[in-house]
Design an enzyme around this catalytic site. Sequence first.
Site, PDB file in Angstrom:
ATOM      1  N   ASN A   6       0.930  -1.507  -0.130  1.00 36.72           N
ATOM      2  CA  ASN A   6      -0.103   0.184  -0.033  1.00 36.72           C
ATOM      3  C   ASN A   6       0.922   1.322   0.063  1.00 36.72           C
ATOM      4  O   ASN A   6       1.797   1.468   1.350  1.00 36.72           O
ATOM      5  CB  ASN A   6      -0.696  -0.149   1.142  1.00 36.72           C
ATOM      6  CG  ASN A   6      -1.687   1.214   1.534  1.00 36.72           C
ATOM      7  OD1 ASN A   6      -1.365   2.289   0.540  1.00 36.72           O
ATOM      8  ND2 ASN A   6      -2.411   1.714   2.352  1.00 36.72           N
ATOM      9  N   ARG A  89      -2.548  -1.962  -3.217  1.00 38.62           N
ATOM     10  CA  ARG A  89      -3.915  -1.236  -3.514  1.00 38.62           C
ATOM     11  C   ARG A  89      -3.423  -0.188  -4.058  1.00 38.62           C
ATOM     12  O   ARG A  89      -2.490   0.288  -3.801  1.00 38.62           O
ATOM     13  CB  ARG A  89      -3.991  -0.205  -2.076  1.00 38.62           C
ATOM     14  CG  ARG A  89      -5.220   0.037  -1.391  1.00 38.62           C
ATOM     15  CD  ARG A  89      -5.393   0.813  -0.058  1.00 38.62           C
ATOM     16  NE  ARG A  89      -6.462   1.836   0.489  1.00 38.62           N
ATOM     17  CZ  ARG A  89      -6.061   2.487   0.894  1.00 38.62           C
ATOM     18  NH1 ARG A  89      -5.529   2.477   1.491  1.00 38.62           N
ATOM     19  NH2 ARG A  89      -7.658   3.236   0.288  1.00 38.62           N
ATOM     20  N   HIS A 177     -12.809   3.095  -0.421  1.00 33.96           N
ATOM     21  CA  HIS A 177     -13.093   2.205   0.913  1.00 33.96           C
ATOM     22  C   HIS A 177     -13.153   0.934   0.284  1.00 33.96           C
ATOM     23  O   HIS A 177     -13.753   0.222   1.404  1.00 33.96           O
ATOM     24  CB  HIS A 177     -13.631   2.536   1.800  1.00 33.96           C
ATOM     25  CG  HIS A 177     -12.806   4.195   2.694  1.00 33.96           C
ATOM     26  ND1 HIS A 177     -13.205   4.464   3.083  1.00 33.96           N
ATOM     27  CD2 HIS A 177     -11.306   3.877   2.472  1.00 33.96           C
ATOM     28  CE1 HIS A 177     -12.505   6.263   3.002  1.00 33.96           C
ATOM     29  NE2 HIS A 177     -11.566   5.398   3.440  1.00 33.96           N
ATOM     30  N   ARG A 238     -10.511  16.325   6.279  1.00 25.61           N
ATOM     31  CA  ARG A 238     -11.434  16.825   5.234  1.00 25.61           C
ATOM     32  C   ARG A 238     -12.725  17.260   5.524  1.00 25.61           C
ATOM     33  O   ARG A 238     -13.564  16.403   6.322  1.00 25.61           O
ATOM     34  CB  ARG A 238     -11.560  14.849   4.270  1.00 25.61           C
ATOM     35  CG  ARG A 238     -10.177  15.120   2.601  1.00 25.61           C
ATOM     36  CD  ARG A 238      -9.775  13.934   2.461  1.00 25.61           C
ATOM     37  NE  ARG A 238      -9.277  13.014   2.590  1.00 25.61           N
ATOM     38  CZ  ARG A 238      -9.031  11.562   2.470  1.00 25.61           C
ATOM     39  NH1 ARG A 238     -10.262  11.049   1.787  1.00 25.61           N
ATOM     40  NH2 ARG A 238      -8.616  10.801   2.971  1.00 25.61           N
ATOM     41  N   GLU A 383      -7.552  -4.246   5.394  1.00 28.10           N
ATOM     42  CA  GLU A 383      -7.756  -4.497   3.661  1.00 28.10           C
ATOM     43  C   GLU A 383      -6.861  -5.564   2.763  1.00 28.10           C
ATOM     44  O   GLU A 383      -6.576  -6.586   1.940  1.00 28.10           O
ATOM     45  CB  GLU A 383      -7.648  -2.838   3.130  1.00 28.10           C
ATOM     46  CG  GLU A 383      -8.824  -2.174   4.049  1.00 28.10           C
ATOM     47  CD  GLU A 383      -8.807  -0.787   4.430  1.00 28.10           C
ATOM     48  OE1 GLU A 383      -7.877  -0.750   5.187  1.00 28.10           O
ATOM     49  OE2 GLU A 383      -8.501   0.293   3.473  1.00 28.10           O
TER      50      GLU A 383
END
Length: 396
Positions: A6, A89, A177, A238, A383
């Site tokens: 990742n 990823r 996601h 964010r 993940e």
Amino acid sequence: MILVVNAGSSSIKFRLFNDSDIKNPIDILDGLAERITVDGAVSFKYEGNKYEYSVDLPNHEVAIKFILEKLIELNIISNVDDINAVGFRVVHGGTISKSSIIDEKVFATIKDAVKLAPLHNPGAITAIEAVKKVMPKAKMVACFDTAYHQTLAEEQYLYATPYSWYTEHGVRKYGFHGISYQYIAEKMAEVLNKPKDKLNLIVCHLGNGASITCIKNGKSFDTTMGLTPLAGVMMGTRSGDIDPSIIEYMCKQLNADVSKITNILNKESGLLGLSGKSSDMRDVTGGYFSGDKDYQRALNKYTQVAADYIVRFANLLGHDIDGLVFTAGVGENSIYTRQLIIEKLPLLDLKLDQTKNEESYGEYKYISTAESKIKVLAVRTNEELMICKDTLNLIK
Ligand code: ADP
């Protein structure tokens, strides 16, 4: 073995899986190379020991070479060929709808999606190029955060902008996601003992980045993030959804260009922006309960926006909701965030079990009482395991 990567622009998170039991791969090593292009540091955990190195890492290729050298030196692998495949990823896969072997066409799509995810895709691209050089025999697989959401219906993915923005420029909701949502959907099928294609869930993936997804019959039916991971619920730094006119207005107010304002919406908004103090949920909840007005303002907004979306998604699912799931750093661990969101959902008749909400747990736990109209759970996402499984399936 399978290596899961990742990569960001200056970091590579990596995990090594032993795939001798194909159905149940075991992660044996978890590591991070960081400060790539700045100076460089590599650390990993293996068999309960922590290894840390300070090393010059001018680029991703040097970082991957260094990691492999250390794995060989410590006899974790005997040579590079012990690693059959590398799963990456990739945040944005455009309209690719599933994990894919990285051939020229897939790689071109990932590169093309840089314009849609300028902060995220370049890291993956650099890492893919580096692995290709350093491990030429390893098969490479890309797993996309966008892929799971390709099942969204037109009325969910279209914006009410000129239709040509969609047809000519790809302006649509992509959602993110997805690797985590796919993992949670599979895990929940197991936990509830129900076929995945009959599962209806509302899943709150609340980490630094945060989104909520409505899963209908095991597929993504709607989600909060949009063209980019800036949209939807409020996050660590964010803003989530705002009136789009704010951008032009603040450009004029601050005499700044659009990129500067977009940068503020990405990096200086959310919990950090509203509190003016921290984006870390541990600080925010700590401050909230000790009476800090800045943290109270931030958490009140955060939990309200999340609750509003949950109600919206509940409305999409009607009376057949199998569970409300909290996952990722905040969702898995923040007792108070879960509690405050649930308190803001009177319409859903949820009943939180305070004791269970506070208990420590393994892979998942129920946090609602038997009287709750909808089951509520905290589930640990994984993940990397999802990427490893998809990689194994594709290289079989
Ligand atoms: P990312 O989006 O970077 O993968 P994570 O899923 O790791 O983020 O989530 C990071 C967030 O999780 C941070 O806001 C952090 O404060 C929060 N978090 C982690 N552990 C806890 C905890 N025990 N209590 C509350 N919040 C936590």
